[in-house]
Design a protein around this motif. Sequence first.
Motif, PDB file in Angstrom:
ATOM      1  N   SER A   1      44.921 -27.954  32.576  1.00 30.85           N
ATOM      2  CA  SER A   1      45.728 -26.850  33.120  1.00 30.85           C
ATOM      3  C   SER A   1      45.385 -26.597  34.584  1.00 30.85           C
ATOM      4  N   PHE A   2      44.116 -26.750  34.959  1.00 31.84           N
ATOM      5  CA  PHE A   2      43.715 -26.625  36.363  1.00 31.84           C
ATOM      6  C   PHE A   2      44.427 -27.675  37.212  1.00 31.84           C
TER       7      PHE A   2
ATOM      8  N   PHE B   1      48.174 -26.734  37.640  1.00 32.03           N
ATOM      9  CA  PHE B   1      48.435 -25.705  38.646  1.00 32.03           C
ATOM     10  C   PHE B   1      48.202 -26.223  40.060  1.00 32.03           C
ATOM     11  N   ARG B   2      47.265 -27.151  40.227  1.00 29.93           N
ATOM     12  CA  ARG B   2      47.082 -27.765  41.548  1.00 29.93           C
ATOM     13  C   ARG B   2      48.292 -28.617  41.917  1.00 29.93           C
TER      14      ARG B   2
ATOM     15  N   ILE C   1      51.387 -28.158  40.892  1.00 28.30           N
ATOM     16  CA  ILE C   1      52.479 -27.236  41.190  1.00 28.30           C
ATOM     17  C   ILE C   1      52.299 -26.643  42.580  1.00 28.30           C
ATOM     18  N   ASN C   2      51.097 -26.216  42.929  1.00 27.81           N
ATOM     19  CA  ASN C   2      50.856 -25.640  44.254  1.00 27.81           C
ATOM     20  C   ASN C   2      51.016 -26.662  45.370  1.00 27.81           C
TER      21      ASN C   2
END
Length: 76
Positions: free
Chosen positions: A64-65, A68-69, A71-72
């Motif tokens: 999940s980390f 999100f990286r 996506i960012n």
Amino acid sequence: MLKSIRINIQKKSLKERFLLVLGILFFLVYLVLGLFIIFMKNFPLDMSPAYRIAFGILLIAYASFRFFRIINDNNN
């Protein structure tokens, strides 16, 4: 939102697109590996169930980390 992601991917160079696909692939690998470790009955390594579940949760949290990286980084 989906349209902006599609346009943003089209603006990327071939190298950036390849790294995006590679990042998504490894996100899926870590997610599936974590689920596999948690739910596999005959796990080949000799681990107690508590450690196996903790390790699987750690892999899912790392996946999940990474998600999100990705996506960012894709929004920039």
